[in-house]
Scaffold this motif. Structure first.
Motif, PDB file in Angstrom:
ATOM      1  N   GLY A 114      14.575  -0.541  -2.343  1.00 56.46           N
ATOM      2  CA  GLY A 114      13.562  -1.695  -2.263  1.00 56.46           C
ATOM      3  C   GLY A 114      12.532  -0.939  -1.492  1.00 56.46           C
ATOM      4  N   ALA A 115      12.778  -0.386  -0.226  1.00 56.02           N
ATOM      5  CA  ALA A 115      11.575  -0.019   0.492  1.00 56.02           C
ATOM      6  C   ALA A 115      10.779   0.944  -0.171  1.00 56.02           C
ATOM      7  N   ILE A 116      11.166   1.917  -0.886  1.00 60.89           N
ATOM      8  CA  ILE A 116      10.297   2.747  -1.700  1.00 60.89           C
ATOM      9  C   ILE A 116       9.560   1.996  -2.665  1.00 60.89           C
ATOM     10  N   ARG A 117      10.128   0.917  -3.250  1.00 63.22           N
ATOM     11  CA  ARG A 117       9.308   0.232  -4.300  1.00 63.22           C
ATOM     12  C   ARG A 117       8.165  -0.657  -3.586  1.00 63.22           C
ATOM     13  N   HIS A 118       8.527  -1.010  -2.422  1.00 56.61           N
ATOM     14  CA  HIS A 118       7.450  -2.100  -1.629  1.00 56.61           C
ATOM     15  C   HIS A 118       6.493  -1.049  -1.168  1.00 56.61           C
ATOM     16  N   ALA A 119       6.653   0.217  -0.692  1.00 58.66           N
ATOM     17  CA  ALA A 119       5.806   1.137  -0.284  1.00 58.66           C
ATOM     18  C   ALA A 119       4.755   1.526  -1.374  1.00 58.66           C
ATOM     19  N   GLU A 120       5.506   1.658  -2.756  1.00 56.28           N
ATOM     20  CA  GLU A 120       4.626   1.902  -3.893  1.00 56.28           C
ATOM     21  C   GLU A 120       3.560   1.004  -4.114  1.00 56.28           C
ATOM     22  N   ARG A 121       4.107  -0.361  -4.230  1.00 53.18           N
ATOM     23  CA  ARG A 121       3.229  -1.678  -4.383  1.00 53.18           C
ATOM     24  C   ARG A 121       2.255  -1.700  -3.331  1.00 53.18           C
ATOM     25  N   VAL A 122       2.473  -1.577  -2.251  1.00 49.93           N
ATOM     26  CA  VAL A 122       1.246  -1.436  -1.204  1.00 49.93           C
ATOM     27  C   VAL A 122       0.331  -0.336  -1.357  1.00 49.93           C
ATOM     28  N   ALA A 123       0.820   0.696  -1.637  1.00 50.92           N
ATOM     29  CA  ALA A 123      -0.199   1.866  -1.869  1.00 50.92           C
ATOM     30  C   ALA A 123      -1.150   1.602  -3.084  1.00 50.92           C
ATOM     31  N   LEU A 124      -0.690   1.159  -3.994  1.00 48.60           N
ATOM     32  CA  LEU A 124      -1.234   0.841  -5.230  1.00 48.60           C
ATOM     33  C   LEU A 124      -2.140  -0.551  -5.173  1.00 48.60           C
ATOM     34  N   ALA A 125      -1.936  -1.345  -4.262  1.00 45.28           N
ATOM     35  CA  ALA A 125      -2.629  -2.477  -3.947  1.00 45.28           C
ATOM     36  C   ALA A 125      -3.737  -2.021  -2.896  1.00 45.28           C
ATOM     37  N   MET A 126      -3.533  -1.263  -1.883  1.00 46.21           N
ATOM     38  CA  MET A 126      -4.668  -0.715  -1.244  1.00 46.21           C
ATOM     39  C   MET A 126      -5.702   0.264  -1.996  1.00 46.21           C
ATOM     40  N   ASP A 127      -5.110   0.947  -2.983  1.00 48.84           N
ATOM     41  CA  ASP A 127      -6.011   1.799  -3.596  1.00 48.84           C
ATOM     42  C   ASP A 127      -6.916   0.908  -4.491  1.00 48.84           C
ATOM     43  N   ALA A 128      -6.300  -0.110  -5.152  1.00 45.89           N
ATOM     44  CA  ALA A 128      -7.105  -1.009  -5.974  1.00 45.89           C
ATOM     45  C   ALA A 128      -8.291  -1.533  -5.452  1.00 45.89           C
ATOM     46  N   ARG A 129      -7.987  -1.736  -4.081  1.00 46.39           N
ATOM     47  CA  ARG A 129      -9.160  -2.470  -3.311  1.00 46.39           C
ATOM     48  C   ARG A 129      -9.913  -1.589  -2.570  1.00 46.39           C
ATOM     49  N   ALA A 130      -9.802  -0.372  -3.107  1.00 52.00           N
ATOM     50  CA  ALA A 130     -10.609   1.008  -2.406  1.00 52.00           C
ATOM     51  C   ALA A 130     -10.602   0.955  -0.911  1.00 52.00           C
ATOM     52  N   PHE A 131      -9.492   0.644  -0.457  1.00 52.46           N
ATOM     53  CA  PHE A 131      -9.139   0.801   1.076  1.00 52.46           C
ATOM     54  C   PHE A 131      -9.322   2.125   1.556  1.00 52.46           C
ATOM     55  N   GLY A 132     -10.171   2.241   2.703  1.00 54.34           N
ATOM     56  CA  GLY A 132     -10.743   3.664   3.125  1.00 54.34           C
ATOM     57  C   GLY A 132     -11.833   4.361   2.699  1.00 54.34           C
ATOM     58  N   ALA A 133     -12.530   3.687   1.455  1.00 54.18           N
ATOM     59  CA  ALA A 133     -13.604   4.289   0.910  1.00 54.18           C
ATOM     60  C   ALA A 133     -14.933   4.308   1.447  1.00 54.18           C
TER      61      ALA A 133
END
Length: 283
Positions: free
Chosen positions: A224-243
């Motif tokens: 569950g932790a790995i799945r949640h980390a992947e979802r958080v990473a995808l959500a941050m990438d989709a919002r151009a976090f750090g761009a």
């Protein structure tokens, strides 16, 4: 139409450790909630640093009373606060003080007063004084940290560090996202425990049954932790976090005049206490 019952229940259950928990709605008398988080950290920080080098009991006792006064006035009074201030901290101070009294080298303390004697071992009053000073010192430092800990939310602290201290938002909000895993893990652990109880898995009593139960929690919790980390990473990438080098803040945590007044007043009171007791001596 969506069912928000489980989400609401989970939020209510884990709000105490939720970094995104809403701000406490309190009266204007509870002034700590309206201060900048950095002010609540900066005000007691010099006193906490100096208390590390204090060896008497009067100085930490005075700062303990000061922290109690600030907390009882500035924070909404709850059962949890009462338990921490009037049960947990005093008991911890007694246990730590007694432990250090036992561990103190008798040859390095005042031996004029004998508390008790068991065979060839003697407990001196000087050892008790050292233990009491140590317990009070640690309790005072913990009580001073509660000034910020009991009245500050995680997002406000991150926003303040980004806005006032110019910490890169990539670091601040990444740390906040990692901290958000804590209530998520708690919720998933509750779900896994309920599923195991429904299926009757790892039943029984004793240490071996408990070890088997906890071992059965590890694999699904990690998945569950790995799945949640992947979802958080995808959500941050989709919002151009750090761009971009900076970002627009929706919620501003300003530094007001009352923050400056609180910090200066707390520093002034701390200085007066140190001057009054002057625990380092003149020799």
């Amino acid at each position: 139409m969506t069912d928000t019952g489980p989400l609401t229940a989970a939020t209510a259950t884990h709000s105490s450790v939720d970094a995104y928990a809403p701000r406490v709605q309190a009266s204007a008398v509870r002034f700590l909630y309206g201060l900048n988080p950095l002010a609540k950290l900066a005000a007691p920080l010099p006193a906490m640093a100096l208390l590390v080098f204090v060896r008497d009991a009067a100085t930490p006792a005075a700062f303990l009373l000061l922290a109690y006064a600030v907390l009882l006035i500035g924070v909404a009074f709850t059962r949890r606060l009462a338990a921490v201030l009037f049960v947990l901290l005093p008991v911890s101070a007694l246990v730590i003080g007694f432990g250090f009294a036992l561990w103190t080298d008798p040859s390095r303390v005042d031996q004029s007063v004998v508390v008790w004697q068991l065979g060839g071992w003697t407990m001196y009053g000087g050892a008790f004084a050292v233990g009491a000073a140590t317990g009070l010192r640690l309790s005072a430092i913990v009580a001073l940290t509660l000034i910020a800990g009991l009245s500050t939310t995680g997002p406000d602290l991150v926003r303040a560090t980004v806005q006032q201290l110019r910490v890169p938002y990539r670091i601040g909000y990444t740390a906040l996202a990692a901290f958000r895993f804590v209530p998520r893990f708690g919720h998933e652990l509750d779900v896994i425990r309920q599923a195991h109880r429904v299926r009757g898995a790892h039943g029984g009593r004793g240490p071996f049954a408990a070890a088997a139960r906890w071992f059965g929690y590890v694999v699904p919790l990690m998945a569950g932790a790995i799945r949640h980390a992947e979802r958080v990473a995808l959500a941050m990438d989709a919002r151009a976090f750090g761009a971009h080098p900076d970002r627009t803040e929706r919620h501003i945590v300003p530094w007001r005049g009352r923050d400056t007044v609180f910090v200066i007043a707390f520093w002034a009171v701390s200085a007066m206490l140190f001057v009054a007791f002057f625990p380092w001596g003149l020799s």
